[in-house]
Design a protein around this motif. Structure first.
Motif, PDB file in Angstrom:
ATOM      1  N   ARG A 239     -44.361 -42.363  24.814  1.00 45.19           N
ATOM      2  CA  ARG A 239     -45.957 -42.046  24.670  1.00 45.19           C
ATOM      3  C   ARG A 239     -46.603 -41.679  26.024  1.00 45.19           C
ATOM      4  O   ARG A 239     -47.658 -40.733  26.016  1.00 45.19           O
ATOM      5  CB  ARG A 239     -46.621 -43.505  24.278  1.00 45.19           C
ATOM      6  CG  ARG A 239     -48.168 -43.549  24.258  1.00 45.19           C
ATOM      7  CD  ARG A 239     -48.560 -42.617  23.088  1.00 45.19           C
ATOM      8  NE  ARG A 239     -50.174 -42.784  22.994  1.00 45.19           N
ATOM      9  CZ  ARG A 239     -50.821 -42.135  23.625  1.00 45.19           C
ATOM     10  NH1 ARG A 239     -50.276 -41.050  24.699  1.00 45.19           N
ATOM     11  NH2 ARG A 239     -52.072 -42.137  23.436  1.00 45.19           N
ATOM     12  N   PHE A 240     -46.260 -42.334  27.009  1.00 42.60           N
ATOM     13  CA  PHE A 240     -47.221 -41.904  28.364  1.00 42.60           C
ATOM     14  C   PHE A 240     -46.264 -41.226  29.226  1.00 42.60           C
ATOM     15  O   PHE A 240     -46.606 -40.816  30.548  1.00 42.60           O
ATOM     16  CB  PHE A 240     -47.512 -43.332  29.039  1.00 42.60           C
ATOM     17  CG  PHE A 240     -48.403 -44.202  28.057  1.00 42.60           C
ATOM     18  CD1 PHE A 240     -49.813 -43.783  27.791  1.00 42.60           C
ATOM     19  CD2 PHE A 240     -47.726 -45.202  27.234  1.00 42.60           C
ATOM     20  CE1 PHE A 240     -50.510 -44.286  27.119  1.00 42.60           C
ATOM     21  CE2 PHE A 240     -48.873 -46.028  26.688  1.00 42.60           C
ATOM     22  CZ  PHE A 240     -50.202 -45.362  26.350  1.00 42.60           C
TER      23      PHE A 240
ATOM     24  N   VAL B  67     -45.627 -45.024  33.509  1.00 42.86           N
ATOM     25  CA  VAL B  67     -45.090 -46.252  32.980  1.00 42.86           C
ATOM     26  C   VAL B  67     -44.427 -47.030  34.217  1.00 42.86           C
ATOM     27  O   VAL B  67     -44.723 -48.241  34.357  1.00 42.86           O
ATOM     28  CB  VAL B  67     -43.856 -46.278  31.721  1.00 42.86           C
ATOM     29  CG1 VAL B  67     -43.290 -47.622  31.384  1.00 42.86           C
ATOM     30  CG2 VAL B  67     -44.640 -45.943  30.590  1.00 42.86           C
ATOM     31  N   MET B  68     -43.638 -46.476  34.982  1.00 40.49           N
ATOM     32  CA  MET B  68     -43.122 -46.984  36.021  1.00 40.49           C
ATOM     33  C   MET B  68     -44.044 -47.487  37.153  1.00 40.49           C
ATOM     34  O   MET B  68     -43.998 -48.444  37.398  1.00 40.49           O
ATOM     35  CB  MET B  68     -41.985 -46.163  36.754  1.00 40.49           C
ATOM     36  CG  MET B  68     -40.836 -45.949  36.013  1.00 40.49           C
ATOM     37  SD  MET B  68     -39.776 -44.632  36.860  1.00 40.49           S
ATOM     38  CE  MET B  68     -39.283 -45.441  38.126  1.00 40.49           C
TER      39      MET B  68
ATOM     40  N   VAL C 231     -40.156 -50.445  26.302  1.00 36.63           N
ATOM     41  CA  VAL C 231     -39.982 -49.495  27.487  1.00 36.63           C
ATOM     42  C   VAL C 231     -39.651 -48.028  26.957  1.00 36.63           C
ATOM     43  O   VAL C 231     -40.410 -47.146  27.458  1.00 36.63           O
ATOM     44  CB  VAL C 231     -38.872 -49.682  28.633  1.00 36.63           C
ATOM     45  CG1 VAL C 231     -37.549 -49.874  27.881  1.00 36.63           C
ATOM     46  CG2 VAL C 231     -38.921 -48.770  29.625  1.00 36.63           C
ATOM     47  N   SER C 232     -38.801 -47.954  25.846  1.00 37.92           N
ATOM     48  CA  SER C 232     -38.587 -46.677  25.452  1.00 37.92           C
ATOM     49  C   SER C 232     -39.764 -46.028  24.500  1.00 37.92           C
ATOM     50  O   SER C 232     -40.246 -44.819  24.903  1.00 37.92           O
ATOM     51  CB  SER C 232     -37.323 -46.755  24.428  1.00 37.92           C
ATOM     52  OG  SER C 232     -36.977 -45.198  24.048  1.00 37.92           O
TER      53      SER C 232
ATOM     54  N   HIS D 278     -46.119 -42.065  39.678  1.00 33.26           N
ATOM     55  CA  HIS D 278     -46.629 -41.499  38.818  1.00 33.26           C
ATOM     56  C   HIS D 278     -46.176 -40.214  38.365  1.00 33.26           C
ATOM     57  O   HIS D 278     -46.282 -39.653  37.240  1.00 33.26           O
ATOM     58  CB  HIS D 278     -48.247 -41.660  38.870  1.00 33.26           C
ATOM     59  CG  HIS D 278     -49.195 -41.288  37.732  1.00 33.26           C
ATOM     60  ND1 HIS D 278     -49.256 -39.980  37.170  1.00 33.26           N
ATOM     61  CD2 HIS D 278     -49.782 -42.065  36.857  1.00 33.26           C
ATOM     62  CE1 HIS D 278     -50.108 -40.161  36.093  1.00 33.26           C
ATOM     63  NE2 HIS D 278     -50.172 -41.513  35.879  1.00 33.26           N
ATOM     64  N   GLY D 279     -45.709 -39.387  39.228  1.00 29.56           N
ATOM     65  CA  GLY D 279     -45.490 -38.095  39.207  1.00 29.56           C
ATOM     66  C   GLY D 279     -43.919 -37.787  38.822  1.00 29.56           C
ATOM     67  O   GLY D 279     -43.445 -36.624  38.629  1.00 29.56           O
TER      68      GLY D 279
END
Length: 462
Positions: free
Chosen positions: A332-333, A338-339, A326-327, A446-447
């Motif tokens: 990276r993204f 990621v969530m 997760v980290s 996403h935001g």
């Protein structure tokens, strides 16, 4: 309006000790190592208790309803004590809360061992001990979550929380379960004794945490007590957080008033409010989807009963992998993307398992689903810790958990009703509803910002 409460000095709520411009260190520091070790020890004791309780119940009664009641009694305290525990954590030294919780659980474990050894243990005594365990867990769980943001930087919160998540999964699934089961067959007093010792070790380690772990509310009051001058007009003026958002001046609030502080804070926060509602819906439908997984695995997949625990380790492995990756994924993204992805992929895996109920597919889907849940848990916790002022962490965490975990028994009931149609129905229907909720919340998730970028969103707008 946010809850009225003595605010900490500027930045004290969310910035751990050290210079603000100091570059991030490679490690998380000795204080976090202390917290991590204490939580590993406490998690081992929790895992032993969760395995030993139903085994003890099976020795005390043949009534399946009374045995099933163990799980309900273990979760029931979250409905009654999560919010009061949160208020308490925002009033006392959080290090003392950890010590009190695990010190008392040590005494309870010794009491349980003594009752069994003397032949006086009954199912009702077992219920009482398990309920008390759960009540103290609300205090300890809130304290450990509130301490972490006080000793690590916001940018390191996902890394710190992922280690805690992975540690709990490893200890409870790969150590506590097999060790307790094996030792229980030899002598019941051995795992009970190990559990008592583990709680004691965790309680002692809390005394060695730095002053920052006490909580921003304690730091503020200590500074006020050391001041020789009476408060001036300037000291009563609103202070500001690191984003320039004004914080209300100190106002004494009653315990009863503070019971609603967490709810009012969440409801007035533009990021936490929709995230809370989304989390509650996801928890409701997800718990419904997996409510009868034991019957699905044993009856539909035809996995032998003696291999059920081994089969379910696929979920634990997935959870550990999720906590490990997760980290790097967040770096990276970004946390939001990621969530959003994890929240969508997890329930899709459940639906796929419902459509293709075979052992290979189920192993992969359990791993993916629980891995996605682990990723979600780490990032949601990190965002909450970054967004909530330190002096409110206990109350908001308690409020969050009360309604979130309170919906899970309802979800389990829904899953049981759906399973009466077919054992794949909970996966298809409840899993499908989870996918719908995840798709509806995808754009919002996403935001979302990274935890270290949450400062400007830290307090609700006035």
């Amino acid at each position: 309006m946010p809850p009225a409460e003595p605010p900490p000095p500027a930045d004290a709520a969310r910035t751990p000790p050290g210079r603000p411009d100091e570059p991030a260190r490679r490690g998380l520091g000795r204080s976090f190592t202390n917290v991590f070790t204490a939580n590993i020890s406490s998690s081992l004791a929790d895992g032993i208790a969760r395995v030993a309780a139903p085994l003890l119940a099976a020795r005390l009664t043949d009534d399946p309803l009374l045995i099933a009641g163990i799980a309900a009694v273990a979760m029931l305290p979250w409905l009654f004590f999560a919010i009061p525990s949160g208020v308490l954590l925002d009033r006392i030294d959080r290090r003392h809360a950890m010590s009190i919780a695990n010190g008392t659980r040590t005494l309870l474990a010794v009491t349980l061992l003594t009752l069994f050894a003397t032949g006086t243990l009954t199912i009702w005594w077992l219920y009482a001990v398990i309920f008390a365990y759960g009540a103290l867990e609300t205090l300890y769980d809130g304290a450990i979550r509130a301490v972490v943001p006080a000793i690590v930087r916001r940018a390191d919160l996902p890394r710190a929380n992922s280690r805690i998540e992975a540690g709990e999964l490893v200890v409870q699934n790969f150590l506590a379960v097999p060790v307790t089961s094996a030792l229980f067959a030899v002598a019941v007093v051995i795992p009970l004794g190990i559990g008592a010792l583990s709680y004691a070790v965790a309680g002692v380690l809390a005394f060695f945490l730095p002053a920052a772990a006490a909580g921003a509310h304690r730091t503020h009051r200590a500074r006020r007590r050391r001041s020789d001058d009476a408060p001036t007009a300037a000291s009563d003026a609103p202070s500001s957080d690191d984003a320039g958002t004004p914080v209300l001046p100190s106002v004494r609030a009653t315990f009863a008033h503070q019971l609603t502080d967490g709810f009012r804070f969440i409801m007035s926060h533009p990021m936490l409010r929709p995230l809370w509602f989304l989390s509650i819906l996801i928890a409701l439908f997800f718990s419904a989807a997996i409510a009868t997984d034991v019957l699905f695995v044993l009856d539909r997949l035809d996995v032998p009963e003696q291999w059920f625990g081994v089969f379910m380790l696929s979920g634990a492995v997935g959870g550990i992998v999720g906590a490990v990756v997760v980290s790097p994924l967040k770096v990276r993204f970004g946390a939001g993307p990621v969530m959003a992805a994890a929240n969508f992929v997890g329930p899709v895996a459940l639906v796929v398992m419902g459509f293709f109920p075979t052992i290979p597919v189920a192993v992969v889907c359990f791993a993916v689903s629980f891995g996605s849940t682990s990723v979600w848990n780490v990032l949601v916790m990190s965002l909450r810790q970054a967004a909530i002022p330190g002096y409110l962490l206990g109350r908001v965490h308690g409020t969050w958990r009360t309604l979130l975990w309170g919906t899970m028994p309802l979800g389990s009931l829904l899953g049981g009703l759906l399973a009466r149609i077919d054992l794949t129905t909970p996966l298809l229907v409840a899993g499908g509803l989870t996918v719908v909720v995840a798709a509806a919340g995808y754009r919002f998730l996403h935001g979302l910002p990274n935890p270290e970028d949450v400062a400007e969103h830290a307090l609700p707008t006035r």
